[in-house]
Design a protein around this motif. Sequence first.
Motif, mmCIF file in Angstrom:
data_model
loop_
_atom_site.group_PDB
_atom_site.id
_atom_site.type_symbol
_atom_site.label_atom_id
_atom_site.label_comp_id
_atom_site.label_asym_id
_atom_site.label_seq_id
_atom_site.Cartn_x
_atom_site.Cartn_y
_atom_site.Cartn_z
ATOM 1 N N ARG A 367 29.270 51.988 69.088
ATOM 2 C CA ARG A 367 29.399 52.898 69.651
ATOM 3 C C ARG A 367 29.317 53.606 70.880
ATOM 4 O O ARG A 367 27.857 54.042 71.353
ATOM 5 C CB ARG A 367 29.128 54.499 69.271
ATOM 6 C CG ARG A 367 30.141 55.288 69.794
ATOM 7 C CD ARG A 367 30.095 57.039 68.893
ATOM 8 N NE ARG A 367 31.214 58.003 68.956
ATOM 9 C CZ ARG A 367 32.402 58.035 68.880
ATOM 10 N NH1 ARG A 367 32.353 58.149 67.608
ATOM 11 N NH2 ARG A 367 32.992 59.380 69.321
ATOM 12 N N GLY A 370 32.466 56.605 73.197
ATOM 13 C CA GLY A 370 33.425 57.407 72.526
ATOM 14 C C GLY A 370 33.264 55.931 71.483
ATOM 15 O O GLY A 370 34.470 56.935 70.691
ATOM 16 N N ARG A 371 33.774 54.875 71.680
ATOM 17 C CA ARG A 371 34.736 53.356 71.168
ATOM 18 C C ARG A 371 33.871 53.201 70.291
ATOM 19 O O ARG A 371 32.316 52.973 70.589
ATOM 20 C CB ARG A 371 35.133 52.687 72.008
ATOM 21 C CG ARG A 371 36.261 53.017 73.007
ATOM 22 C CD ARG A 371 37.805 54.182 72.124
ATOM 23 N NE ARG A 371 38.230 53.408 70.403
ATOM 24 C CZ ARG A 371 38.913 53.777 70.212
ATOM 25 N NH1 ARG A 371 39.676 54.734 69.910
ATOM 26 N NH2 ARG A 371 39.666 52.389 69.321
ATOM 27 N N LEU A 372 34.232 53.379 68.972
ATOM 28 C CA LEU A 372 33.107 52.717 67.649
ATOM 29 C C LEU A 372 32.967 51.540 67.425
ATOM 30 O O LEU A 372 34.966 50.729 67.624
ATOM 31 C CB LEU A 372 33.413 53.075 66.426
ATOM 32 C CG LEU A 372 31.747 52.647 65.416
ATOM 33 C CD1 LEU A 372 30.835 53.213 65.623
ATOM 34 C CD2 LEU A 372 32.586 53.565 63.824
ATOM 35 N N ALA B 25 35.687 64.961 73.490
ATOM 36 C CA ALA B 25 34.080 64.834 73.121
ATOM 37 C C ALA B 25 34.514 64.522 71.764
ATOM 38 O O ALA B 25 33.572 63.293 71.639
ATOM 39 C CB ALA B 25 33.497 65.994 73.185
ATOM 40 N N PRO B 28 37.637 61.033 70.256
ATOM 41 C CA PRO B 28 37.211 59.643 69.378
ATOM 42 C C PRO B 28 37.459 58.780 67.649
ATOM 43 O O PRO B 28 37.209 58.167 67.385
ATOM 44 C CB PRO B 28 36.572 58.918 70.143
ATOM 45 C CG PRO B 28 36.502 60.094 71.539
ATOM 46 C CD PRO B 28 37.015 61.187 71.002
ATOM 47 N N ARG B 29 36.317 60.536 66.959
ATOM 48 C CA ARG B 29 36.033 59.928 66.121
ATOM 49 C C ARG B 29 37.515 60.908 65.351
ATOM 50 O O ARG B 29 37.621 60.255 63.650
ATOM 51 C CB ARG B 29 35.099 61.667 65.818
ATOM 52 C CG ARG B 29 33.919 61.670 66.237
ATOM 53 C CD ARG B 29 32.671 62.789 66.640
ATOM 54 N NE ARG B 29 32.421 62.712 64.874
ATOM 55 C CZ ARG B 29 31.823 63.443 64.654
ATOM 56 N NH1 ARG B 29 31.115 64.510 65.382
ATOM 57 N NH2 ARG B 29 31.521 63.616 63.248
ATOM 58 N N ASP B 32 39.105 56.912 65.328
ATOM 59 C CA ASP B 32 37.551 56.489 64.272
ATOM 60 C C ASP B 32 38.209 56.071 63.010
ATOM 61 O O ASP B 32 38.515 55.677 62.099
ATOM 62 C CB ASP B 32 36.388 56.611 64.627
ATOM 63 C CG ASP B 32 36.045 55.648 65.278
ATOM 64 O OD1 ASP B 32 36.676 55.109 66.928
ATOM 65 O OD2 ASP B 32 34.550 56.050 66.243
#
Lengths: 739, 116
Positions: A367, A370-372, B25, B28-29, B32
């Motif tokens: 990660r 912020g990109r996984l 912040a 992005p989660r 995902d």
Amino acid sequence: MTPTATTPRPDVPGVGDDALQRCADEPIAVPGAIQPHGALLAVTEPDLAVVVSAGAADVLGTQPASLADVLAPADLDRLRAGLAGDLAELDPLRVTVAGAELDLVVHRADGLLVTEWEPLAGAEQAGASWHRRLPRVLQRLSAAGTLEELTAALARDVRALTGFDRVMVYRFDPEWNGEVVAEDRRADLEPFLGLRYPAGDIPAQARALYATNWLRLIPDATYRPVPLEPAANPVTGRPLDLSAAVLRSVSPVHLEYLANMGVVASMSVSLVDRGRLWGLIACHSYSGPHRPSYADRVAAEFLGRTASLLLHTTVEAGDQGRVVAVAQRQAELVAALGRTPRAPAQALTGGTPTVLDLLPAAGAAVRLDGRLHLLGSTPPADRVPGLVAALLTQGRSATDALGTLLPAAADVADTASGLLAVEVGGQRGDFLAWFRPETPREVTWGGNPHTPKTVETEAGPRLSPRRSFTAWRETVRGTATPWREHEVAAAQALAAHLTESALQRATEDDRLAAALQRTLLLEALPEVPGVALAARYRPSAADVVGGDWYDLVPLPSGRLAIVLGDVAGHGLAAASVTAQLRHALRAHLLRDRGPAAALQGLGEVIAALLPGELATAVVAELDPGTGDVAVANAGHLPVLHATVDGVRLLGEGRGPALGLLDEVDYAETRLRLAGPDRLLLYSDGLVERRDVPLPDRLDALCAAAAAGGEPDALLDDVLAALDPPDTDDVTLVGLGRTW
Amino acid sequence: MQFDVERATVLGRPALTVRGELDIATAPRLADAVESQLSQQPQSLVVDLTGTTFMDSSGARQLARIARRAAADGVSLEVVCPRANRPVRLVVDLLDLRALVPIVESPSLTDDEVGP
């Protein structure tokens, strides 16, 4: 019952508990009986009078009162001569009794000389050719560079020597669970390689015995034990200690175990690493009784002892090799990062090797920014950040039992029983992580005639390898292969490298973004006759450039366009989008078709060139001569209009934010700016507070603007009254008429 | 407040429950989590913002991207944002996010789900 060390037994309901308990209680050193393939005579010294015996009538054809009754005078002399020296030098003494050749081996126990007699007839001989090859065998063992090579060579050569159907090398883990790490077998047999056994399968007292007694043989597991006569040793009053006897009868539980595996004959040789039992060479025969000769057994024990001496250095050499390999791949990854410093995720996941190749693991997660990115076998993307954060929160980098540490992670045991995670950058939740699955491997038992599904007898449940495997699996459920120290260190080093280069990059980005932002702010406000203008831009304290912009564009028609916009996001990317939008909007404004048409044109620019971006903007066009104002608003906060009669927020002339739709017809609203009136355009940084509802903040804004005043003073008053948080950038533009 | 995206089921449809502050912040989660759900090629997806306490423009931008992505994949998307959740609803209304994102008060029943 013999007092023994407590054996940790797997707590598996219904799986062999009784059988294991019986086994653990077994007095294996003093079974009071021997196996029937030889005879035992325990004699006093020096008269060699028989005190305890077993099997003499069957094997020697007589029940002697003294060894002199069975040994020829010459053999007796050789024995007596040997007894004066080191007994190990004596074994085996080849003797002839009643025309039959026997190997005689002796040791002392409980104050007696224990003599064991084993007929040559019926024993298997490897033959001289094998013994001639011994130097080559030894060379092969010592040349092994890894543990895999060493144990594979050991299994192959012990099988070639002894002729068993299957020879396995079995290794104990620190909890005494065992794993078959090497195997040589008859081609038609099912492989046992990789099978695991729980610690309880080999009880502690058996392991203690194996550490001193290097070789055990059961030529026929269906044998009937031959009891010692008398049962108690007259010298001690207790049963004779048979722990060093080669004919010692074994536990009935062990024989059941062998029967359940279809094993007819069995032999095992200890592997001892610097005084600690490391593992076993386990030999099985399925086709019938099998008894290697004493000489071949000595040779097998010799191979086991040789391998034992080599274990330590071979394991170390193998470890060294693994450490070097990890370091090598770490260096390759760092080099790849150096080649593409602006695309670290690509360098770690797109090339060869990837971050997954850094160390042995089934899956990896990267990660960055912020990109996984996921590689190999991992938990679902939405679970990964939470698992990593939970591990790091506990102040740990690695665990081989994630489900124990975090009960909520029990459902991902199949991919993430083992988790190694390291933080990158320390701020935005970036990390590197590796995953290892639960250790148990599926083993196909189907088609093996030697392993019935369950073995239930009147005596209770019995042990079988399948049950052993199940039992072992329970003991290790939810655990993965432990992370090695050098693996954790390599992960940390790679993360530290990424952090450092990310910091360098961020510093560079901030400088670029700030430079870009400066070009967005006006050096000086344009002089427009009849209009008083003021603007404020306050960057966020985080020193990260935001997406605010403002603009003042005198139009060909003589009107003045006033713009305030805000691009979602921050940093270099947002600053670059902001620059493009500002210039695109200027171009559309200069066509002088009104604020709604300009915003519509800007929306088309985003749809065509910047898909996925979101921005808000408000445009007011003022005719300085008449005070007529046209306003169009794309998702932005409402324009404030302060008059002598009060302050209002323009709720009309609104349309969706830029970037939501490809084509929008924006509405316009009109107002007349009277002499003392003021217009105020502002960004969300002015009014947005997470702890105060937005309507309350807008009320406060209206109250602050009610005081009026020159645009410059008005902006200062508003800023002072609202005291916006410094977490976002704040932009204000105020204007009024001077005529 | 702790941000959290939880997988759930709403009226038998795959859903993501978003709690806490959806901002630059944490967006992005959510991305995902949506990516992970869409990779399973569902017919529909519910994103529930009932428990979302704050949303900034980056959060809104993420919702817009999700809406485009769902439309491209042919996934029927519903973003639940009841009027009672004023802080988030205000942002939705201000940006007129409904121009692109299917915002609903509560998840709707589809014909398939109406049982006998």
